[in-house]
Each structure stands twice: as C-alpha cells, then as structure tokens.
Write an enzyme that holds these catalytic residues in place. Structure first.
Site, PDB file in Angstrom:
ATOM      1  CG  ASP A 294     -40.328 -73.817  22.453  1.00 33.37           C
ATOM      2  OD1 ASP A 294     -39.440 -74.138  21.647  1.00 33.37           O
ATOM      3  OD2 ASP A 294     -41.340 -74.512  22.662  1.00 33.37           O
ATOM      4  CD  GLU A 341     -38.728 -72.699  17.885  1.00 28.92           C
ATOM      5  OE1 GLU A 341     -38.779 -72.695  16.627  1.00 28.92           O
ATOM      6  OE2 GLU A 341     -39.684 -73.010  18.598  1.00 28.92           O
ATOM      7  CG  ASP A 394     -37.552 -80.853  20.042  1.00 32.13           C
ATOM      8  OD1 ASP A 394     -37.662 -81.571  21.056  1.00 32.13           O
ATOM      9  OD2 ASP A 394     -38.175 -79.787  19.891  1.00 32.13           O
TER      10      ASP A 394
END
Length: 507
Positions: A294, A341, A394
């Site tokens: 992430d 990511e 998200d």
C-alpha cells in the site's frame, strides 16, 4: 518476477458469511475457495489481517506482525474440543450483510477466553511451544502490549505509567510477572489465528489458488511496533509525534490528507540493514503468496508533516531509501512476488523504482473516464505487467459509481458509455468484461462488483471515521449462472493456465 495471465476476486475474510456475525476462518472460508475454483479464479486478494483497533480499519492495527482475533473460527475451536455446543448456542443476531463490531468483539473474546481456559488445562502442545519460539521476536512484545492495554482499559500506551510506557529498567520483568496469565492468553490467540489461517491457505494452494496479501506502508502510533521500537519511528523521548504521514493538497482536497501515522527513521533502519522490514516481509510470505504494498510511492519519497499540524498543507517531500530496501529484501528473501499500489500523483522517480524491480502497478478503471480521468488507466494504455481492477476497497461499488454519474449526466458517464460502446443499465458487468479483456497480466474484481451491488455494499469511505469495513455477502447471492458467467470470461480472455474439465461451462 513474471506473472501468468490470471484472474481473481478481492474479498476480505470479515466479509464472508458466518453465523457468528462476522466472516472468519471457518467452513465458509473453505467454501469460498471452492467457489473461486469453480469460477476458474486463481487469485484471492485480501486486506491486511492484523488486529484492528478504533474504527476497525485493517490499515490501523495494533501490530504489523500479529493476526486479528475476530477472524478466529468458533467452529474450529469446537473441533479441537476447546468449546462445546452449548458455548455456541447464543450466536450474535446481527445483520447477515453487516458486521456489528461492538457486538462481535465481546462475543468473540468471551469464546476465546473459554477456549483458552480449556487449552491451558492440557499439556502444552509441541506446536504451541515451537510457535512461541519461532515468533519470539514480535510475539513477546505484542502479547505484553495487549495485556498492558487491557489492564489500562484500552488507553494508548503513552498514557500508561511512565516506567512501562517507556520500558524503564526492570519494568518489563515486573509487568510480565504481574500479567503472566493475560500474556499467555494473547499468545494462545495468535497461535490459534496462524494455525487456522494456514489451513485455509494450504487448502487454497491445493486448488492452485494464490492469496494476495496487503502490507500497509505505515504502522499505527498505538501499536506494539512503535511501543517496542521507538527508535525506529518519528517520536521524541516523551512519546510525542515529531512528524507524521499524509499527502499534500490536490484536486480532491484543498488541505491534503493528514493520516497521522508516525514515519520511519530510515537512517536508523539502514543501520540494521533493514532488519525490521526483512522480518515483516518474511512473516507476510508465510501468510500469503503475493504481497501488495500500500502507498508504494512512499518508498521513493514520503510526505513529512509536523507532528502538531492540523492539516497536511505544510509538509515536505523527503527522499526514501526504497531502492536499497527492496534490493536488501530480494537479497535476503529471493525474487519475492510484490505488487505496487501506485495510485495518486506518481512521479517519474516512483515509476523508475517500480520498474527497476519489475513490480506490477495498479490500474483502477473507475478512475479512467471523463475530463478528470487518468488516461493511464484506460485499457488501451495498460501494460502487461500490471493489475487491473474495476475499483478498490476505497471506491464506491461500480454499480453505485455509475448510478451517481448517470444521475449527474456527467462527462465521466458519457465517456465510459462511449468507450465501452455500451448503453444499457448494467455498466458494472460491462466494466468487468473490459477489465478481463485488458492486456494486463492480472485482473482482480471486488466481490461487490462480482455480485453487481449498489453503494450499500461499499467497504470503505476514506475520511469517514466510522461505519466502514462492515459489508458481508451471503451464499444466497451466488448461483450456478454467476459462476458460469465468471468462468466464461476467464476462458474467453485466456486467464486460466491449468488443464481442466470445462464441461460445466455453458458457452
């Protein structure tokens, strides 16, 4: 590392069906693996598995190494004769599509305490002894941290007595003796978590399904990681945050995003040849087959905000030793499979770092359309070495996303229709097909989009402090037609590598 052309589904274990109010590592997890196999999926992507705190976010955990006790299956504990049928009679009466964390936390820990009491009456099993020894480097501090946190009614570590908050001489020994029973309980919980998850991973791997895990770049301030390694993070001698993480103001936010996580003292980490990170990745690769990192851009340069700031407006970009870090990880662990990511504002330097190690980046199709869309996410601009998603945890669900854009008659909606040459109401299915047809080696679709669900099934609203991470599905939402539809896409777009019988797929 080279990846085969493949397909998978994004679903966190908490979203699985279960009669205990939250998805867990019980029979439904194995049934989900069977569903993946029948739908010709070879990847199962999950969110971080760590123990969650306030807000229940898997990206704000009490430890970067430990597992979430809420995922432990009561049914599996019963199999080991650690619980009885009568213990499981009054299961939570929660919404089958929603997790009520306040109810679930009390329920799960009540049963874990019962199981522990039965466990300690037996001779200490050899595998428990081996687990404690193998994981000593993080387990001792974590179990003590959680015991202390419970003793102090959940207060953040910096509010404890000074002697133990700052690990003064003899304090650790004193509190270990005082909280001996509670410490062993948390060791048992972690032993059980890893044991149950290993069974699921082994089962998935036996079906030729790989698990994609998730590593948040930052740790939480209120965590065993920071409490036991303050020298590695941006806190002063009194425990105050000197600098915190976030991102600067942009098109979406005039004041930026103030995440509040402590940053790394990279110079201190380099002194140990990134030992903390080596241990973290080594532990992750015991749990999963592929790791998604992430906020990858933070390994090239990170946004440094003063610890007392109210917004993210006044920070600065600081160079990070990402190249040294990943070279060290690969030297120590081999050519490990990592996904990056790389969303948001990505610089040339971030791309160069990702490509240097051949890490696949991410493409989110919901971000591709309209005047404000990012052209790099349009399928004709994809490269093979990437992972394409309709949306992420998200995002709104794809059905919810296009429904809102249609109501606005936005350029996003019109462009998407034009691009896909699709003018029906089922934009979600059209976008899934578009994702599958991409040249990207990997496609992963959130389970909410597989089920074509509206906004009510959204997993997370960034910036919203509560009410997130609670969506669940039920088996009634899945039928043979759905499995066939997914399997057809896998076969049509050549995302399946194994010889198998295709007789059940109706073309």
């Amino acid at each position: 590392m080279k990846y085969n052309r493949s397909a998978g589904i994004l679903l966190h274990p908490t979203s699985l069906p279960s009669r205990y109010g939250i998805g867990d590592f019980g029979y439904d997890a194995f049934r989900f693996v069977d569903f993946l196999e029948e739908a010709k999926q070879t990847l199962w992507q999950i969110l971080p598995l760590g123990p969650t705190g306030y807000g229940n976010s898997p990206y704000q955990c009490f430890s970067a190494f430990a597992g979430n006790p809420l995922l432990i299956s009561p049914d599996k504990l019963k199999e080991e004769n650690l619980l009885e049928d009568k213990d499981l009679e009054n299961s939570p009466s929660s919404n089958p599509h929603q997790v009520d964390f306040s109810e679930i936390i009390n329920y799960k820990f009540t049963h874990l305490k019962k199981a522990y009491k039965n466990f300690i009456q037996r001779k200490e099993p050899e595998d428990f002894i081996k687990f404690k020894e193998k994981n000593k480097f993080w387990l001792e501090d974590f179990a003590l941290f959680m015991a202390l946190k419970n003793y102090h009614n959940g207060n953040v570590w910096s509010k404890w007595e000074t002697e133990i908050a700052f690990r003064k001489k003899d304090a650790i020994k004193k509190w270990k003796e005082k909280l001996k029973e509670e410490i062993q309980f948390h060791e048992f919980v972690q032993f059980t978590f890893f044991k149950q998850w290993k069974e699921i991973k082994n089962y998935a791997n036996s079906k030729k399904i790989k698990i994609i895990g998730d590593v948040p770049i930052y740790i939480a301030y209120d965590s065993a990681d920071l409490w036991s390694n303050r020298n590695l993070f941006t806190v002063d001698e009194e425990g105050n945050l000197e600098f915190v993480a976030g991102v600067p103001p942009d098109y979406f936010s005039k004041t930026g995003q103030l995440w509040g996580n402590p940053l790394y003292k990279w110079d201190e980490m380099e002194k140990t040849n990134f030992d903390w990170w080596i241990k973290r990745f080594s532990k992750m690769f015991e749990l999963v087959d592929i790791v998604r990192i992430d906020h990858f851009r933070g390994f090239e340069a990170y946004y440094k905000i003063p610890g007392n700031a109210k917004t993210a407006e006044h920070g600065e970009w600081v160079k990070a030793p990402g190249e040294k870090l990943f070279k060290t990880i690969i030297d120590k662990l081999g050519d490990v499979p990592i996904l990056a990511e790389d969303l948001g504002v990505i610089t040339k330097e971030v791309n160069e770092l990702r490509m240097k190690f051949n890490f696949p980046g991410m493409k989110i199709l919901q971000f591709a359309f309209g005047k404000t869309g990012e052209k790099r996410f349009l399928p004709h601009n994809h490269e093979k070495n990437c992972v394409v998603y309709t949306g992420s945890h998200d995002n709104d669900t794809t059905k919810g996303f296009f429904r809102k854009e249609k109501e606005l008659n936005s350029d996003v909606f019109r462009h998407a229709q034009f691009y896909m040459n699709y003018f029906g109401d089922d934009m979600c299915s059209a976008l899934i097909r578009l994702a599958y047809s991409s040249v990207a080696d990997i496609v992963v679709i959130p389970m909410q989009d597989i089920l074509n669900l509206d906004t009510h099934a959204r997993m997370n609203f960034p910036g919203k402090p509560d009410g997130n991470w609670s969506w669940r599905f039920t088996w009634e939402q899945i039928n043979e037609e759905l499995k066939n539809q997914i399997a057809k896409l896998v076969l049509l777009y050549e995302r399946y590598q194994f010889e198998n019988e295709y007789s059940h797929v109706v073309f």
